[in-house]
Scaffold this active site. Structure first.
Site, PDB file in Angstrom:
ATOM      1  N   PHE A 151       0.905  -1.232   0.054  1.00  0.00           N
ATOM      2  CA  PHE A 151      -0.107   0.246   0.096  1.00  0.00           C
ATOM      3  C   PHE A 151       0.795   1.285   0.113  1.00  0.00           C
ATOM      4  O   PHE A 151       1.731   1.399  -0.892  1.00  0.00           O
ATOM      5  CB  PHE A 151      -0.885  -0.193   1.116  1.00  0.00           C
ATOM      6  CG  PHE A 151      -2.005  -1.244   1.118  1.00  0.00           C
ATOM      7  CD1 PHE A 151      -3.008  -0.831   0.268  1.00  0.00           C
ATOM      8  CD2 PHE A 151      -1.839  -2.422   1.539  1.00  0.00           C
ATOM      9  CE1 PHE A 151      -4.296  -1.749   0.235  1.00  0.00           C
ATOM     10  CE2 PHE A 151      -2.774  -3.455   1.429  1.00  0.00           C
ATOM     11  CZ  PHE A 151      -4.011  -3.020   0.881  1.00  0.00           C
ATOM     12  N   SER A 152       0.720   2.135   0.999  1.00  0.00           N
ATOM     13  CA  SER A 152       1.294   3.338   0.832  1.00  0.00           C
ATOM     14  C   SER A 152       2.837   3.265   1.359  1.00  0.00           C
ATOM     15  O   SER A 152       3.528   4.157   1.177  1.00  0.00           O
ATOM     16  CB  SER A 152       0.737   4.379   2.030  1.00  0.00           C
ATOM     17  OG  SER A 152      -0.520   4.786   1.218  1.00  0.00           O
ATOM     18  N   GLY A 153       3.138   2.084   1.765  1.00  0.00           N
ATOM     19  CA  GLY A 153       4.909   1.831   1.893  1.00  0.00           C
ATOM     20  C   GLY A 153       5.582   2.172   0.365  1.00  0.00           C
ATOM     21  O   GLY A 153       6.800   2.526   0.580  1.00  0.00           O
TER      22      GLY A 153
END
Length: 388
Positions: free
Chosen positions: A72-74
């Site tokens: 995801f936002s990683g």
């Protein structure tokens, strides 16, 4: 105790790091994990590399040494690394207007938005105003075009709004205009390949069999109460609708194959820990240098700090990287940077300890405050690194 996949932990924790393995096991037994991996690199040496549970419970496929998963936002940490490459090469200046590189971006009064605003969630374009489907959102060029024609919701540079997906489309197009390559290709060729990372923004088809299937926990994807009444909240969190559809977008081939740089990266914990381990050492690992120390220091210099209106928590950003705040997302150390991902994953660096780490999970859970799974791992890791 029943001998199930959740009780079978594989990999290693070096001598002195056994407490990390204990907490990793506790995540399965006490904190709801079904499949996960955790890795840590200290001063260039991998000291923890653990995995366990299910990669896909529906088909009884175990999480293996080579399993990869959506972070995801990683993914934003991968994008941040690419932005720093362009800064170091003299191709990108934080104090120039975005439209100097991307002329169409000047529309609707955005000619004064600086690169520093774009990379630190201050462009005031936190969501897409034009309704798009999940499939339409896989076209990163079109998404960037829509954002270029959109008005900011407030005066840019005045308010920190978390740009959940738009960060990736905005920065990705900026990178394309400067370098000519997409952010996924730049990351693959100039970061992942030199460091030998199992990490992608846009997953090649031959890697599909290795991907862990994401599964929602009991409260994950619950509809926010403000989506019907607040157009900005809707644009950030439900356009496209990506938390509630079945299957989840990151479980589909079309979403994984696309470049959605704000949130569709695929990686192993080993790869993300290796990247941040490199950054924690000033940009060098095993004789391979991807960035200079001063560039990383610039990337971790705070450009924006404040309580985010739609998350109601303090956030701080450098050039794409999230920075440590009083919320202590990156553990009980004073200096940390990196990025977390929806559902619980967390990846980052402690430069004062020359440590990089990554926790990857396919069990998407919501907690009040920080996720105790990553929190317990980082607490144990920091104690071990500091010899406490």
């Amino acid at each position: 105790m029943t001998d199930t996949a959740e009780n079978q932990i594989h990999g290693f924790a070096s001598s002195g790091y056994e407490a990390v393995a204990d907490q990793f096991r506790a995540n399965f037994l006490e904190r709801g994990d079904h499949g996960a991996a955790f890795a840590a690199v200290v001063d260039g040496r991998t000291v923890v590399d653990l995995w366990g549970g299910w990669a896909d419970r529906a088909t009884s496929r175990l999480w293996r040494e080579d399993t990869i998963a959506g972070i995801f936002s990683g993914t934003k940490g991968f994008v941040a690394t690419c932005l720093l490459l362009l800064i170091e090469r003299g191709q990108l200046d934080l104090d120039r207007p975005v439209c100097a590189y991307w002329p169409e971006f000047a529309a609707e009064g955005k000619e004064r938005i600086l690169v520093r605003h774009l990379v630190s969630h201050q462009a005031c374009l936190p969501g897409l105003a034009t309704p798009v489907s999940v499939e339409e959102a896989t076209d990163d060029v079109r998404m960037a075009r829509l954002l270029a024609s959109q008005s900011p919701i407030r005066e840019p540079g005045t308010t920190l709004y978390y740009h959940a997906l738009t960060f990736g489309w905005l920065c990705g197009e900026l990178i394309r205009r400067i370098d000519g390559r997409s952010v996924g290709r730049l990351f693959a060729e100039d970061v992942a390949r030199p460091l030998d990372l199992d990490a992608w923004i846009g997953l090649p088809g031959e890697q599909e069999p290795r991907v862990a299937v994401l599964e929602r926990g009991p409260d994950y994807g619950a509809k926010r109460s403000d989506l019907e009444t607040d157009r900005v909240a809707w644009s950030i969190w439900d356009n496209p609708p990506r938390s509630r559809p079945d299957p989840l977008p990151l479980n589909s081939r079309s979403w994984r194959a696309a470049e959605v740089p704000g949130g569709n990266g695929i990686a192993s914990a080993r790869a993300a820990a290796r990247l941040y381990g490199c950054l924690s050492r000033g940009g060098e690992l095993e004789g391979i240098r991807i960035l200079r120390p001063e560039t990383i220091e610039l990337g971790c210099t705070c450009l924006a700090r404040g309580v985010e209106p739609y998350l109601d928590q303090e956030l701080a950003y450098g050039v794409g990287f999230g920075l440590q705040t009083k919320e202590a997302l990156f553990g009980n150390v004073p200096v940390g940077f990196g990025h977390d991902g929806a559902g619980g994953s967390l990846h980052g660096a402690w430069p004062e300890l020359k440590t990089g780490f990554s926790y990857v999970t396919n069990t998407l859970l919501n907690f009040e405050g920080h996720d105790p799974r990553s929190g317990s791992l980082l607490a144990a890791l920091s104690a071990c690194v500091q010899g406490r």
